[in-house]
Write a protein that holds these residues in place. Structure first.
Motif: not given
Length: 591
Positions: A72-74, A77-84, A175-180, A433-434
């Motif tokens: 569920p954590s994927s 708010w800390a993860h994306t679903e797009v690459r741009d 695709k589902r990345r942690f972005w900080t 995903f991790n």
């Protein structure tokens, strides 16, 4: 392919007192107090050689990865679903922590210092000077010691050629990345010749006590990560710290350590991801295994913030990876490669696999649908010793002859490695995903245009479609249908029309475009030039090159980032790739 030769590490490693090779794992006290799950230290119970421990650990990583896919954590708010969708902070961090230049893979056996990747968590300590710098050995030892750099230079000199790579290498492929994080692609690597003295020799002189089980390394760089004030610290199990190949280094590629790479003294842990090789080293403390700092939780494979996943697996040894020198000539902005039709290109690159080495490399010229074996040079097998350089932890060169298509068009090249135990790189899969987006080994993909005009300077090669595909939101205009509340919209790609996924804003006045769907839509919109980009190729270009979005990020009323094209949502999107965990959520939830 020549068989991989793995040295007998136990035979080469200097003998140590029996108490230093005890089967007691370094986290025994912590496990009994439930401070850290037992799984975190399971690897240390394995009495086998380092290769077997590495293979066991990799199996645990892959088993845990299956449980992460539907976490569920994927969707937080800390993860994306797009690459741009990159944040300005990520872009600034990416400029500060630069990656390697892929074309240097074709050069010498070591990466030039200026092209070696760098990750600097806090600030470079500019006040350190070799003439007065010291390293202290403290904790559970018979003789606490302090060494000057001059003392360490006077000891037996050893060199190891070692591939270092960030644990966050390949995050942009997810695709589902942690972005900080620092937004790494497949460029978070470097292979250098590191010179120094044996850590094991220094530890033995200090005399670890019977209960000693863990070695904690502290660097001089200080800052805030996850809300916690800290010096950068990491630990190794004592048995791993006593491996002969682990070095206290003062030279890189035959030169004094550059300041940004750890001057005047750093640790090098061959076969492990880069976070283990602490820079600007000031102190080594021997403990019974009861230390667990922020950077230990930060580097874990987890399905949620680290403290919530009791089955989390630590990031440790490197996994197999092959990288390719992009062939032909680059487009400045998109890095699209351009080759002439009907030509013979020698594809080449490097591959490595840490303790498990590399047994094979395969190449695909059709986007991963089919694979063919590449030629792989003989495996290195030597560990460093007095007067002899170690090469086992370096990389292997590979080559593949490719006949380019006879007709203009585009294609996607890819490469992948298999280690000596048969572990391949991860397949391309958007479901991977991790939580912290570590150690993605999706095969490197290279988008290639085939165009006759590349032969003649001054000729034109139309890159309009590639530029637009790398940032799909700039060439779509979305007009919402009014009155039906469906949020369905219509896209017009500057002269070409088509459908694109549009999501209605919860407040009813904005819309957001699924950028990956948009990228595929742009492929069709490129029909104005021939040959146009196929949908699969556009997606590959978008996946591999990454793209900056026109999305602007704002904070919601709780201080959580949100996207301006999804202002009411909890998800902030951004493409990122990095090796270390400077994630706000891990820190925020840590206490």
């Amino acid at each position: 392919t020549p068989a991989l030769v793995i040295p007998d590490f136990d035979a080469l490693r200097p003998s140590v007192p029996p108490d230093l090779t005890s089967e007691a794992h370094p986290g025994a006290d912590m496990v009994r107090s439930d401070a850290v799950p037992a799984a975190m230290f399971a690897y240390a119970k394995d009495p086998d050689d380092p290769q077997k421990r590495a293979a066991t650990h990799l199996a645990r990583v892959r088993e845990h990865a299956v449980t992460c896919r539907d976490a569920p954590s994927s969707k937080d708010w800390a993860h994306t679903e797009v690459r741009d969708d990159f944040t300005a902070a990520e872009v600034a961090l990416a400029k500060r922590c630069h990656g390697a230049h892929l074309e240097t893979l074709a050069g010498d056996d070591v990466t030039p210092i200026a092209s070696h990747y760098q990750l600097i968590h806090f600030d470079v300590p500019t006040s350190l000077r070799e003439e007065n710098h010291t390293l202290s050995i403290t904790g559970l030892v018979a003789n606490e010691r302090t060494f000057s750099v001059s003392d360490l230079r006077s000891r037996e000199r050893r060199s190891e050629t070692v591939v270092l790579e960030c644990a966050g290498q390949g995050r942009a492929c997810m695709k589902r990345r942690f972005w900080t994080h620092v937004p790494w692609g497949v460029d978070a690597f470097g292979c250098a010749r590191w010179t120094g003295c044996s850590l094991a020799d220094v530890l033995r002189e200090a005399g670890p006590l019977d209960e000693a089980a863990q070695v904690v390394f502290t660097g001089a760089d200080k800052g805030v990560q996850g809300g916690e004030v800290q010096y950068f610290q990491r630990s190794l199990p004592l048995r791993d710290a006593l491996n002969r190949e682990v070095l206290l280094c003062y030279e890189m590629n035959g030169q004094p350590l550059p300041r940004a790479h750890g001057y005047p003294l750093r640790l090098i842990v061959p076969g492990w991801y880069g976070m283990a090789s602490v820079k600007w080293l000031t102190n080594i403390e021997i403990t019974r295994g009861d230390w667990w700092g922020y950077q230990m939780d930060a580097y874990t494979f987890a399905d949620a913030p680290a403290h919530l996943d009791l089955s989390r697996v630590p990031v440790q040894q490197q996994q197999p990876r092959a990288l390719m020198v992009p062939p032909g000539y680059p487009d400045f902005f998109t890095r699209t490669r351009v080759v002439a039709p009907g030509s013979l290109e020698t594809l080449q690159g490097r591959a490595w696999g840490g303790y498990l080495g590399v047994a094979a490399v395969e190449v695909s010229t059709d986007g991963g649908h089919t694979w063919q074996r590449a030629e792989l040079e003989a495996a290195p097998s030597a560990l460093g010793s007095e007067g002899a350089e170690g090469t086992f932890f370096g990389w292997r060169r590979w080559t593949f002859e490719w006949s380019t298509p006879s007709d203009p068009g585009e294609c996607v090249l890819a490469c992948r490695a298999v280690d000596s135990r048969g572990h391949p790189q991860d397949p391309q899969d958007d479901a991977d995903f991790n939580y912290y987006a570590f150690a993605s080994t999706h095969p490197q993909c290279v988008y290639v245009r085939v165009d006759e005009n590349i032969r003649v300077p001054g000729s034109r090669v139309d890159m309009d479609a590639e530029v637009r595909a790398s940032k799909p939101s700039i060439l779509t205009t979305v007009s919402l249908r009014t009155g039906d509340g469906s949020g369905e919209g219509e896209s017009r790609a500057r002269g070409n029309s088509g459908r694109v996924a549009v999501h209605s804003d919860p407040d009813g006045d904005r819309s957001s475009v699924d950028s990956d769907d948009c990228a595929r839509e742009i492929a069709g919109a490129a029909a104005s030039r021939a040959p146009f980009i196929s949908a699969s190729s556009a997606d590959a270009l978008y996946r591999v090159q990454g793209a900056s979005s026109s999305t602007t990020r704002h904070d919601d009323d709780r201080g959580h980032p949100r996207s301006s094209n999804n202002p009411g949502g909890a998800r902030g999107g951004s493409c990122s790739e990095d090796e270390s965990d400077d994630d706000q959520t891990a820190a925020r939830t840590r206490g």
